[in-house]
Design a protein around this motif. Sequence first.
Motif, PDB file in Angstrom:
ATOM      1  N   SER A 286      -0.642  -9.797  -3.037  1.00 32.10           N
ATOM      2  CA  SER A 286      -1.406  -8.602  -2.663  1.00 32.10           C
ATOM      3  C   SER A 286      -1.125  -7.456  -3.626  1.00 32.10           C
ATOM      4  CB  SER A 286      -1.087  -8.191  -1.225  1.00 32.10           C
ATOM      5  OG  SER A 286       0.298  -7.954  -1.058  1.00 32.10           O
TER       6      SER A 286
ATOM      7  N   ASP B   9       0.811  -1.216   0.000  1.00 31.61           N
ATOM      8  CA  ASP B   9       0.000   0.000   0.000  1.00 31.61           C
ATOM      9  C   ASP B   9       0.848   1.271   0.000  1.00 31.61           C
ATOM     10  OD1 ASP B   9       0.803  -0.843   2.557  1.00 31.61           O
ATOM     11  OD2 ASP B   9      -0.724   0.383   3.516  1.00 31.61           O
TER      12      ASP B   9
ATOM     13  N   TYR C  89      -3.799  -5.779  -6.482  1.00 31.36           N
ATOM     14  CA  TYR C  89      -4.031  -4.339  -6.570  1.00 31.36           C
ATOM     15  C   TYR C  89      -3.791  -3.834  -7.988  1.00 31.36           C
ATOM     16  CZ  TYR C  89      -3.572   0.658  -6.119  1.00 31.36           C
ATOM     17  OH  TYR C  89      -3.732   2.001  -6.310  1.00 31.36           O
TER      18      TYR C  89
ATOM     19  N   GLN D 155       0.860   2.385  -3.708  1.00 28.21           N
ATOM     20  CA  GLN D 155      -0.373   2.354  -4.486  1.00 28.21           C
ATOM     21  C   GLN D 155      -0.539   3.595  -5.356  1.00 28.21           C
ATOM     22  OE1 GLN D 155      -3.722   1.515  -1.948  1.00 28.21           O
ATOM     23  NE2 GLN D 155      -3.207  -0.649  -1.743  1.00 28.21           N
TER      24      GLN D 155
END
Length: 372
Positions: A323, A100, A327, A103
């Motif tokens: 993960s 994250d 995304y 991102q």
Amino acid sequence: MQSVPLDLELSDNPVELLSQTLAAAGGVIKTRNSAGVEIVYFHPDAEWLAAFHASERSGALVNHNTPAIEDLFAGTVFILSGRTHMEARKRLFRFFGSHDRWQDEVAFIVDSWARRATEARKIDILEQTRMLAVGIFTKVALGLNPASEDGEHVAKVVWEFVRGAVEASSASPDLTALRRALVARDELFRLTLEAGAESGPSFASHCLQQYPSQEGIRDIASVLIASVETTANMLAWTIARWALAPAPEREDVEGFARRIEALDSPNTIIMRRATAPMFFHGISLKPGTLLAYSPAADRGNGPGVTDDQVTFGSGSRSCPGRSMARYIVRCTLRALAAQSSPWTIVDGVLPRPIAWFPVRTFGLGINLRTSA
């Protein structure tokens, strides 16, 4: 268990052939490869996968690669086994779990790519998703601008590695291409170590601050450079299916992404080798027997198996970058949905993936019309 002749390398649709053969035989078959080695293929339902993973953990089954792949990834997490493999994977899952942090950068790269692709009017899907995957690798992993001179150098080195890795996966690899890939691998290791030594916001720097070692950088770099081609192929399937889908399905990005995860594993064949005489699900296996399943065959999964397990694998060798990959898929779908003109595949058909290559390859020459 039926014993059947099955040569996936000679088939024009090997994934479908394996799926149909397994279905007709009740989910498990025995065959031999061109070298005469016995292979047992099974359909991955929950019970079979649980036994498969238990045998991996006990050391009764070990990872099986071609000799050329062993050379390309020597000393890294892909080749390691036992406790050293488990420790390396724990580190990698911890690193990739912090995806994250990047991102916003991923979203910017994907949005910029989608706008440029639309301007081209017609594009080769895999060629474009390879460019996108390399751009993400260059910016996120190394902290470099993909459009800079350094970024262009990274792209050239990655392509050299990918070409050699494709050759290395074949039954008779081009040794010249393999040698070039080994040189490219060493350069990518060097670039990752160099990026890790900087205090910038790159993934390599983040990882090496927590685990400053040569072993760590090789593991990080090997997963990152291997992810370029798997990401490119998964995005190619994503874009192609999105282009063929009716408008209502396109509006549900999360639902469509989950459908992609159910249909399009980037892996073609997952294969392990028996290290000693053993029984697997009541089947007697001799030392050296190969045990394998295809996440891509059947275009779905067995009872009790989730879509996520099928797409990214499960057990002790599942994908540590899952993960981040999930995304990127969703980010790409949102970028596609934002385009004013729907994209369409020129000839309206999907390519047939090949089975000897471990990635469920999409195929060059499948063109997308990006504007009316």
